[in-house]
Design a protein around this motif. Structure first.
Motif, PDB file in Angstrom:
ATOM      1  N   GLU A   1       1.970   3.366  -4.822  1.00  0.00           N
ATOM      2  CA  GLU A   1       1.947   2.067  -4.135  1.00  0.00           C
ATOM      3  C   GLU A   1       0.538   1.711  -3.685  1.00  0.00           C
ATOM      4  OE1 GLU A   1       3.262  -1.555  -2.811  1.00  0.00           O
ATOM      5  OE2 GLU A   1       4.274  -0.083  -4.097  1.00  0.00           O
ATOM      6  N   ARG A   2      -0.226   2.692  -3.209  1.00  0.00           N
ATOM      7  CA  ARG A   2      -1.615   2.425  -2.804  1.00  0.00           C
ATOM      8  C   ARG A   2      -2.432   1.911  -3.992  1.00  0.00           C
ATOM      9  NH1 ARG A   2      -3.781   4.509   1.808  1.00  0.00           N
ATOM     10  NH2 ARG A   2      -5.693   5.095   0.739  1.00  0.00           N
TER      11      ARG A   2
ATOM     12  N   ASP B   1       3.605  11.291  -4.107  1.00  0.00           N
ATOM     13  CA  ASP B   1       3.494  10.609  -5.404  1.00  0.00           C
ATOM     14  C   ASP B   1       3.833   9.122  -5.277  1.00  0.00           C
ATOM     15  OD1 ASP B   1       6.178  11.316  -4.865  1.00  0.00           O
ATOM     16  OD2 ASP B   1       6.676  11.384  -6.990  1.00  0.00           O
ATOM     17  N   ILE B   2       4.872   8.756  -4.522  1.00  0.00           N
ATOM     18  CA  ILE B   2       5.215   7.331  -4.399  1.00  0.00           C
ATOM     19  C   ILE B   2       4.240   6.607  -3.480  1.00  0.00           C
ATOM     20  CG2 ILE B   2       7.639   7.655  -4.969  1.00  0.00           C
ATOM     21  CD1 ILE B   2       8.325   7.376  -1.998  1.00  0.00           C
ATOM     22  N   VAL B   3       3.693   7.311  -2.505  1.00  0.00           N
ATOM     23  CA  VAL B   3       2.684   6.705  -1.626  1.00  0.00           C
ATOM     24  C   VAL B   3       1.438   6.375  -2.436  1.00  0.00           C
ATOM     25  CG1 VAL B   3       1.146   7.127   0.336  1.00  0.00           C
ATOM     26  CG2 VAL B   3       3.551   7.824   0.470  1.00  0.00           C
ATOM     27  N   MET B   4       0.981   7.321  -3.229  1.00  0.00           N
ATOM     28  CA  MET B   4      -0.237   7.101  -4.021  1.00  0.00           C
ATOM     29  C   MET B   4      -0.031   6.011  -5.075  1.00  0.00           C
ATOM     30  SD  MET B   4      -2.260   8.906  -2.396  1.00  0.00           S
ATOM     31  CE  MET B   4      -3.723   8.679  -3.387  1.00  0.00           C
TER      32      MET B   4
ATOM     33  N   THR C   1      -5.400  -2.404  -6.817  1.00  0.00           N
ATOM     34  CA  THR C   1      -5.749  -3.059  -8.072  1.00  0.00           C
ATOM     35  C   THR C   1      -5.323  -4.526  -8.088  1.00  0.00           C
ATOM     36  OG1 THR C   1      -3.689  -2.315  -9.093  1.00  0.00           O
ATOM     37  CG2 THR C   1      -5.639  -0.926  -9.411  1.00  0.00           C
ATOM     38  N   GLY C   2      -4.650  -4.970  -7.023  1.00  0.00           N
ATOM     39  CA  GLY C   2      -4.237  -6.361  -6.931  1.00  0.00           C
ATOM     40  C   GLY C   2      -2.912  -6.668  -7.613  1.00  0.00           C
ATOM     41  N   VAL C   3      -2.261  -5.698  -8.174  1.00  0.00           N
ATOM     42  CA  VAL C   3      -0.957  -5.901  -8.791  1.00  0.00           C
ATOM     43  C   VAL C   3       0.066  -6.250  -7.707  1.00  0.00           C
ATOM     44  CG1 VAL C   3       0.911  -4.790 -10.096  1.00  0.00           C
ATOM     45  CG2 VAL C   3      -1.480  -4.394 -10.737  1.00  0.00           C
TER      46      VAL C   3
ATOM     47  N   GLN D   1      -7.800   3.239   4.881  1.00  0.00           N
ATOM     48  CA  GLN D   1      -8.774   3.913   4.043  1.00  0.00           C
ATOM     49  C   GLN D   1      -8.147   5.130   3.346  1.00  0.00           C
ATOM     50  OE1 GLN D   1     -12.268   5.179   6.119  1.00  0.00           O
ATOM     51  NE2 GLN D   1     -13.478   5.226   4.261  1.00  0.00           N
ATOM     52  N   GLY D   2      -7.282   5.828   4.036  1.00  0.00           N
ATOM     53  CA  GLY D   2      -6.644   7.008   3.455  1.00  0.00           C
ATOM     54  C   GLY D   2      -5.232   7.162   3.984  1.00  0.00           C
ATOM     55  N   VAL D   3      -4.509   8.104   3.426  1.00  0.00           N
ATOM     56  CA  VAL D   3      -3.164   8.392   3.925  1.00  0.00           C
ATOM     57  C   VAL D   3      -3.294   9.133   5.252  1.00  0.00           C
ATOM     58  CG1 VAL D   3      -2.141   8.435   1.628  1.00  0.00           C
ATOM     59  CG2 VAL D   3      -2.981  10.553   2.629  1.00  0.00           C
ATOM     60  N   SER D   4      -2.207   9.217   5.977  1.00  0.00           N
ATOM     61  CA  SER D   4      -2.221   9.877   7.281  1.00  0.00           C
ATOM     62  C   SER D   4      -2.585  11.348   7.146  1.00  0.00           C
ATOM     63  CB  SER D   4      -0.844   9.778   7.945  1.00  0.00           C
ATOM     64  OG  SER D   4      -0.561   8.448   8.279  1.00  0.00           O
ATOM     65  N   GLY D   5      -3.561  11.744   7.923  1.00  0.00           N
ATOM     66  CA  GLY D   5      -3.886  13.162   8.026  1.00  0.00           C
ATOM     67  C   GLY D   5      -2.857  13.835   8.928  1.00  0.00           C
TER      68      GLY D   5
END
Length: 157
Positions: A75-76, A70-73, A81-83, A93-97
């Motif tokens: 921050e991503r 939840d905190i990773v998503m 969004t440029g905030v 491109q994605g979180v670690s698989g």
């Protein structure tokens, strides 16, 4: 002690750590089952195990937190969004698989001698490494056994 043995076993397996990129493993309480007669905080056990494994592996195995998704998503999303700026590590491109998940099961067998009041408990913990692409089990730990015995005081009967 258990974490050190697990890391030694895993690091000795070329099929698990024999690639130039360290494998990624999830260790969390979601797949650590307590079927024993003892109340055990699964988060405490897996947190201590993950910390010990991470220290002992010294970068040869990478550990991924799915508990913190939840905190990773969040921050991503701020970065995209440029905030927030991209930080010092940039964006991916994605979180670690994840390659593997360490799962475990704790079970116990209790016995009581009615004459002496002696209570004996045999607790066994077994860990397995699940390949999250194929479902294979490339590694299973030896059973870790904890034996305990205690006398039942006459006052408390």
């Amino acid at each position: 002690m258990i974490a050190d043995q697990i890391v030694r076993d895993l690091l000795s397996r070329p099929d698990i750590v024999g690639t130039p990129t360290p494998p990624r493993i999830v260790v969390d309480s979601e797949k650590f089952y307590n079927d024993s007669s003892q109340r055990i905080d699964r988060d405490m056990v897996t947190g201590a195990l993950r910390a010990s494994l991470s220290r002992a592996a010294a970068g040869r195995i990478r550990f991924v937190s799915r508990e913190s998704m939840d905190i990773v998503m969040r921050e991503r999303e701020l970065k995209r969004t440029g905030v927030a700026d991209t930080g010092t590590r940039g964006m991916t491109q994605g979180v670690s698989g994840v390659d593997y998940q360490l799962v475990g099961k704790m079970s116990s067998l209790d016995s009581r001698d009615m004459k002496s009041g002696l209570v004996q408990r045999r607790t066994q913990v077994v860990f397995e490494l699940v390949d999250l692409e194929t479902g294979d089990l490339p590694w299973t730990s030896q059973p870790y056994v904890i034996l305990r015995a205690a006398g039942d005081d006459v006052v408390y009967r």
